[in-house]
Scaffold this motif. Sequence first.
Motif, mmCIF file in Angstrom:
data_model
loop_
_atom_site.group_PDB
_atom_site.id
_atom_site.type_symbol
_atom_site.label_atom_id
_atom_site.label_comp_id
_atom_site.label_asym_id
_atom_site.label_seq_id
_atom_site.Cartn_x
_atom_site.Cartn_y
_atom_site.Cartn_z
ATOM 1 N N GLY A 21 -42.752 66.789 -105.240
ATOM 2 C CA GLY A 21 -44.042 66.370 -104.253
ATOM 3 C C GLY A 21 -45.387 67.856 -104.926
ATOM 4 O O GLY A 21 -46.331 67.307 -104.638
ATOM 5 N N GLY A 22 -44.581 68.314 -106.165
ATOM 6 C CA GLY A 22 -45.282 69.466 -106.260
ATOM 7 C C GLY A 22 -46.709 69.158 -106.845
ATOM 8 O O GLY A 22 -47.595 69.293 -107.653
ATOM 9 N N VAL A 29 -44.987 60.851 -102.110
ATOM 10 C CA VAL A 29 -43.078 61.622 -102.286
ATOM 11 C C VAL A 29 -42.998 60.267 -101.072
ATOM 12 O O VAL A 29 -42.986 61.043 -99.645
ATOM 13 C CB VAL A 29 -43.151 62.222 -102.429
ATOM 14 N N MET A 30 -42.442 59.231 -101.436
ATOM 15 C CA MET A 30 -41.850 58.887 -100.245
ATOM 16 C C MET A 30 -39.748 58.560 -99.943
ATOM 17 O O MET A 30 -39.864 58.460 -101.218
ATOM 18 C CB MET A 30 -42.522 57.983 -99.773
ATOM 19 N N THR A 31 -39.656 58.399 -98.807
ATOM 20 C CA THR A 31 -38.505 58.528 -98.293
ATOM 21 C C THR A 31 -37.404 57.797 -97.601
ATOM 22 O O THR A 31 -37.190 56.862 -97.715
ATOM 23 C CB THR A 31 -37.734 60.140 -98.929
ATOM 24 N N ALA A 32 -38.690 57.824 -96.271
ATOM 25 C CA ALA A 32 -38.191 57.836 -95.313
ATOM 26 C C ALA A 32 -38.300 55.232 -95.753
ATOM 27 O O ALA A 32 -39.280 54.693 -96.048
ATOM 28 C CB ALA A 32 -38.906 57.436 -94.144
ATOM 29 N N ALA A 33 -37.019 54.696 -94.633
ATOM 30 C CA ALA A 33 -36.861 53.323 -95.710
ATOM 31 C C ALA A 33 -38.377 52.348 -95.002
ATOM 32 O O ALA A 33 -38.606 51.305 -95.500
ATOM 33 C CB ALA A 33 -35.928 52.645 -94.597
ATOM 34 N N PRO A 49 -31.458 50.956 -102.261
ATOM 35 C CA PRO A 49 -31.942 52.714 -101.850
ATOM 36 C C PRO A 49 -32.520 53.192 -103.364
ATOM 37 O O PRO A 49 -31.894 52.964 -103.804
ATOM 38 C CB PRO A 49 -30.682 53.231 -101.517
ATOM 39 N N VAL A 50 -32.979 54.162 -103.005
ATOM 40 C CA VAL A 50 -33.989 54.862 -104.198
ATOM 41 C C VAL A 50 -33.816 56.888 -103.347
ATOM 42 O O VAL A 50 -33.687 56.527 -101.714
ATOM 43 C CB VAL A 50 -35.717 54.844 -104.340
ATOM 44 N N ALA A 51 -33.907 57.699 -104.154
ATOM 45 C CA ALA A 51 -33.866 58.878 -103.373
ATOM 46 C C ALA A 51 -35.719 58.930 -102.887
ATOM 47 O O ALA A 51 -35.468 59.698 -102.372
ATOM 48 C CB ALA A 51 -33.792 60.022 -105.287
ATOM 49 N N ALA A 52 -36.800 58.481 -103.791
ATOM 50 C CA ALA A 52 -38.002 58.727 -103.248
ATOM 51 C C ALA A 52 -38.616 57.836 -104.143
ATOM 52 O O ALA A 52 -38.185 57.001 -105.664
ATOM 53 C CB ALA A 52 -38.478 59.672 -103.576
ATOM 54 N N VAL A 101 -34.801 56.860 -108.407
ATOM 55 C CA VAL A 101 -36.707 57.343 -108.587
ATOM 56 C C VAL A 101 -37.804 56.186 -108.721
ATOM 57 O O VAL A 101 -37.540 55.985 -110.051
ATOM 58 C CB VAL A 101 -37.068 59.056 -108.812
ATOM 59 N N LEU A 102 -37.831 55.790 -108.248
ATOM 60 C CA LEU A 102 -39.184 54.398 -108.430
ATOM 61 C C LEU A 102 -40.461 55.284 -108.300
ATOM 62 O O LEU A 102 -40.925 55.553 -107.547
ATOM 63 C CB LEU A 102 -38.826 53.682 -107.629
ATOM 64 N N VAL A 103 -41.019 55.428 -109.305
ATOM 65 C CA VAL A 103 -42.259 55.350 -109.624
ATOM 66 C C VAL A 103 -43.060 53.911 -109.892
ATOM 67 O O VAL A 103 -43.356 53.373 -110.828
ATOM 68 C CB VAL A 103 -42.749 55.589 -111.702
ATOM 69 N N SER A 104 -44.590 54.355 -108.107
ATOM 70 C CA SER A 104 -44.950 53.432 -108.453
ATOM 71 C C SER A 104 -46.842 53.167 -108.838
ATOM 72 O O SER A 104 -47.154 54.413 -108.592
ATOM 73 C CB SER A 104 -45.563 53.014 -107.115
ATOM 74 N N VAL A 105 -47.141 53.081 -110.522
ATOM 75 C CA VAL A 105 -48.239 53.411 -111.202
ATOM 76 C C VAL A 105 -49.526 52.369 -110.401
ATOM 77 O O VAL A 105 -50.601 52.674 -111.051
ATOM 78 C CB VAL A 105 -48.089 52.807 -112.536
#
Length: 569
Positions: A21-22, A29-33, A49-52, A101-105
């Motif tokens: 988040g920083g 940074v999304m975590t909710a389903a 599932p992902v951590a974020a 950690v899924l990184v959407s670009v």
Amino acid sequence: MTRDRQEEQSVTRADLLDKLGGIVGRRHVMTAARATRRYTRGFRYGSGPVAAVVRPGSLVEMWRVLNVAVAAGRAVILQAANTGLTGGSTPWGEDYDREIVLVSVMRLRGVHLIEAGRQVVCLPGATLDALEKRLRPLGREPHSVIGSSCIGASVLGGICNNSGGALIQRGPAYTEMTLYAEVRADGSVALVNHLGLDLGDTPEEILARLERGDLPRPAPTDAWASDREYATHVRDVDARTPARFNADPRRLHESAGCAGKLAVFAVRLDTFESETETAVFYIGSNDPDELTAIRRHILTRFDNLPVAGEYIHRDAYDVAARYGKDTFLFIQRAGTDRMPALFAAKARMDALTERLGLGATLSDRLAQAAASLAPGHLPARMTDFRDRFEHHLLLRMGGAGIAEARDYLSALFPSASGDMFECTPAEGTAAFLHRFAVAGAAVRYRAIHAREVEDIVALDIALRRDDREWVETLPPEIDGKIVKKLYYGHFFCHVFHQDYVVAKGHDCLALEHEMWRHLDRRGAEYPAEHNVGHLYHAKPDLAGFYRSIDPTNSFNPGIGQTSKCAHWH
């Protein structure tokens, strides 16, 4: 930075999320389903599932996110448009040994023209659709102009998957000029600049300069930005190997074919001059050997390769005429430019109706009902050929190739088993739109007939270039489990899409494995252009390539049904 195993295990999820988040801001940074669903569920297959889900807003932010995630001992999945058909850019199940950690670009959409538009440098979120629009005023085109571009696919996704396409002369998506990050055997993250552009010395300097388009004059290079050999390669019709397929060792190079095992920041690609004059010839036949003779003659004797040569079997024609009608009409009236927005809106609606307990097919049922009210949409001459012929070939020629094809086909047809006509511009457009609509027709059929259909087994296969027996005959024990068979594809490249709608109650995975054994006996390679994802086993050479570029298995673990564990254990 070298990872310390003991230290990385002490990084809690809360600490990790705080660091991420920083870097990108907490709202990215999304975590909710509910918020992560569109990223963690594949276009056709896959979820987990992902951590974020993290959405960096700059290349520098993406670099910092990768470093933090890797240092914390998490696996990383890089995702662009999430339009893959084999589940290759989402998690797959819950049996990973680490959080993901899924990184959407997709916020990183930059496209920079170089060499007066003869080449481009594309950032991770650049789409084929956007690139096509950028090049159109210059009279140039990207590698693919219909198909993946219409559903909003990314340019980098095509490169990372060695994707094919309908345009014969361009071959698979390929480049040797890339800017990427790799995780080395000691756990350090390194930036590698093979763009042929001197952008500075430190990672953040290089990335910031690239993003703002401050590009120096390209240095002389022998590196390729497309598959320069393909036009010659595809003409070798007596070769006992396919023309193109995802795991072809000829075209596995760094980002090309990496399937997310590298973190790609940019690719440098050739563009192609648009054809200013084209003509479409519509060929129908009841004799597959007749089409084989046409393919072999054109590839070996014509001076000019076709622009495209697309095959449709009558059964696929029929299913697309009914279940692809709305796609056809939408493109006809709104153009391909609006297709990505339509697919995005459909995905949002499906997520909402599923959450409300209405299922995820309401949008399909509504679209199908609306399309059924529209009048017939296919030209009369195409409908006549559908009634007369089992096999249909759409041949698009450009420039001097038009007269070449006209003379050859006029002498060949009508024949005892076939015929052809030269399309008007409207008929030619309709023919290729109908061919495009086939691709989604099986999915729509499944949605409408959910009570009778278990699922779809969708294969894309590459036959040997010398294979004359391209019409499939399935063993009775396989054929009896299938409701509908849709055969269509890129005929001159001998790449076929084969969608099997499986009857309720049958094990689709077991059926697919039976299909693989059948294809192995035919000497086919698969997948041909959608890559292994999580549906296919990566063959030894491909799995070895993945290990060589990602020795710690930090990126996209499990791809090709390889190990999901750190360090490939």
